[in-house]
Design a protein around this motif. Structure first.
Motif, mmCIF file in Angstrom:
data_model
loop_
_atom_site.group_PDB
_atom_site.id
_atom_site.type_symbol
_atom_site.label_atom_id
_atom_site.label_comp_id
_atom_site.label_asym_id
_atom_site.label_seq_id
_atom_site.Cartn_x
_atom_site.Cartn_y
_atom_site.Cartn_z
ATOM 1 N N ALA A 196 -6.560 8.077 2.745
ATOM 2 C CA ALA A 196 -7.067 8.633 4.006
ATOM 3 C C ALA A 196 -6.094 9.656 4.580
ATOM 4 O O ALA A 196 -6.497 10.735 5.042
ATOM 5 N N ASP A 197 -4.805 9.330 4.542
ATOM 6 C CA ASP A 197 -3.785 10.261 5.052
ATOM 7 C C ASP A 197 -3.752 11.540 4.221
ATOM 8 O O ASP A 197 -3.608 12.649 4.767
ATOM 9 N N ASP A 198 -3.888 11.400 2.894
ATOM 10 C CA ASP A 198 -3.803 12.564 2.015
ATOM 11 C C ASP A 198 -5.034 13.465 2.122
ATOM 12 O O ASP A 198 -4.934 14.683 1.931
ATOM 13 N N VAL A 199 -6.195 12.881 2.400
ATOM 14 C CA VAL A 199 -7.387 13.711 2.613
ATOM 15 C C VAL A 199 -7.177 14.598 3.840
ATOM 16 O O VAL A 199 -7.491 15.794 3.829
ATOM 17 N N GLU A 200 -6.620 14.023 4.884
ATOM 18 C CA GLU A 200 -6.354 14.788 6.109
ATOM 19 C C GLU A 200 -5.295 15.858 5.855
ATOM 20 O O GLU A 200 -5.463 17.022 6.253
ATOM 21 N N LEU A 201 -4.208 15.488 5.182
ATOM 22 C CA LEU A 201 -3.160 16.461 4.867
ATOM 23 C C LEU A 201 -3.693 17.535 3.933
ATOM 24 O O LEU A 201 -3.398 18.727 4.105
ATOM 25 N N GLY A 202 -4.484 17.128 2.940
ATOM 26 C CA GLY A 202 -5.028 18.088 1.987
ATOM 27 C C GLY A 202 -5.895 19.143 2.646
ATOM 28 O O GLY A 202 -5.829 20.325 2.295
ATOM 29 N N ALA A 203 -6.709 18.742 3.608
ATOM 30 C CA ALA A 203 -7.566 19.697 4.313
ATOM 31 C C ALA A 203 -6.723 20.738 5.035
ATOM 32 O O ALA A 203 -7.032 21.941 5.020
ATOM 33 N N TYR A 204 -5.648 20.277 5.667
ATOM 34 C CA TYR A 204 -4.748 21.190 6.378
ATOM 35 C C TYR A 204 -4.064 22.150 5.404
ATOM 36 O O TYR A 204 -3.996 23.370 5.655
ATOM 37 N N LEU A 205 -3.581 21.633 4.283
ATOM 38 C CA LEU A 205 -2.831 22.454 3.339
ATOM 39 C C LEU A 205 -3.719 23.468 2.612
ATOM 40 O O LEU A 205 -3.311 24.612 2.392
#
Length: 329
Positions: free
Chosen positions: A311-320
């Motif tokens: 869940a954290d990586d999906v959010e970070l991935g969208a930003y990156l």
């Protein structure tokens, strides 16, 4: 006729009663068959012989040797892992089809497609954390930039006269965040693979590059690269002398975690059994050394922690992905 019918009826009732008793005895026994009662399939998102395949087969062999259970590796490459992820997400939720792959890449893929086939936060269920891999900022051995401070100063001064190399999506994401934090704007020289990029870094054709831990550490040992910093939030155990970008005031924490996943709805007791199988392999010194040879460290995480990381990586991935300006497919 009356006697014959009565006798037959009594016999039928007796047979029916016996069948019912047999069913009452055999059905619970069937329901209680120990898991696993047949081979488990580990799905690999890349072709046989690839680095990912080697990692998946290492855990498959380790579990098979330690438990005696039959583990089959099935390669389903394509669409940067999306094909295999969807295959597992749509499989029966019985614990017999397991996706062993980079959770970070799977999370980032969700933001790389206009119509993603699955949402990894809800369509995959975490089983176990396996490993963590960082990317590194590197220069050639004869580069005038001896430290990350040297490189930072040069990039700020040179502007678009400076160049950098990147190949993998993860490398581009780290570069985008690093340059955004620094406020520099060098020109990217794209490469199809990390292997193609390394010679240009070595001879100084590009000022710096970002590459994965395997390439970085192997090339460093051979004296062909100098590692200036890692994109992980802290120093990595496999490269303790290489500082993290966070040590220079940058809010960068990108670590590519690998994990095991199954279809949602898989019974928790089966998930727990699978988790224990993976943990038995992770607990060995042999595994720590194997992962270190691939530039990784052991990441032991519970099913709930794997789900939270996704869940954290999906959010970070969208930003990156947005920061890097990577177009969607």
């Amino acid at each position: 006729m009356k006697t014959l019918f009565a006798t037959t009826r009594r016999q039928l009732l007796a047979l029916a009663g016996g069948a019912a008793m047999a069913t009452a005895v055999t059905l619970p026994a069937f329901a209680q068959d120990a898991y696993p009662s047949r081979p488990i399939t580990f799905v690999c998102a890349f072709p046989a012989g690839s680095g990912a395949d080697v990692l998946v087969r290492y855990f498959a062999n380790g579990i098979q040797e330690s438990t005696g259970h039959t583990i089959i590796v099935e390669n389903k490459p394509g669409a940067a892992g999306s094909i295999s992820a969807e295959y597992v997400a749509r499989s029966d939720p019985d614990g017999y089809t397991v996706y062993v792959h980079s959770g970070f890449s799977t999370a980032v893929n969700y933001s790389l497609w206009n119509n993603p086939a699955i949402d990894p936060r809800t369509d995959l269920m975490g089983v176990a954390g396996l490993s963590a891999l960082a990317f590194y900022l590197v220069v050639g051995p004869d580069s005038p930039h001896q430290t990350i401070e040297d490189l930072n100063a040069y990039l700020l001064e040179a502007g678009d006269q400076a160049t950098f190399g990147a190949s993998a999506t993860s490398g581009r994401l780290l570069t985008a965040q690093y340059l955004s934090e620094l406020g520099a704007s060098p020109v990217e020289v794209p490469y199809r693979t990390g292997a193609e990029m390394i010679p240009d870094v070595v001879n100084g054709a590009v000022d710096f590059a970002v590459t994965d831990g395997v390439n970085a550490l192997v090339q460093q040992r051979e004296g062909r690269l100098r590692l200036l910093a890692t994109g992980a939030g802290t120093r990595m155990e496999v490269a303790p002398d290489v500082p993290s970008l966070t040590e220079f005031g940058m809010d960068v924490d990108q670590v590519g975690v690998w994990g095991a996943y199954v279809a949602p709805g898989t019974p928790q007791e089966i998930v727990d059994q699978l988790a224990a199988m993976f943990d038995g392999v992770l607990a060995t010194e042999e595994t720590r050394e194997f992962l270190a040879g691939a530039g990784s460290i052991v990441w032991r995480a519970s099913p709930a922690e794997v789900d939270q990381q996704m869940a954290d990586d999906v959010e970070l991935g969208a930003y990156l992905v947005d920061l890097a300006g990577i177009p969607k497919n």
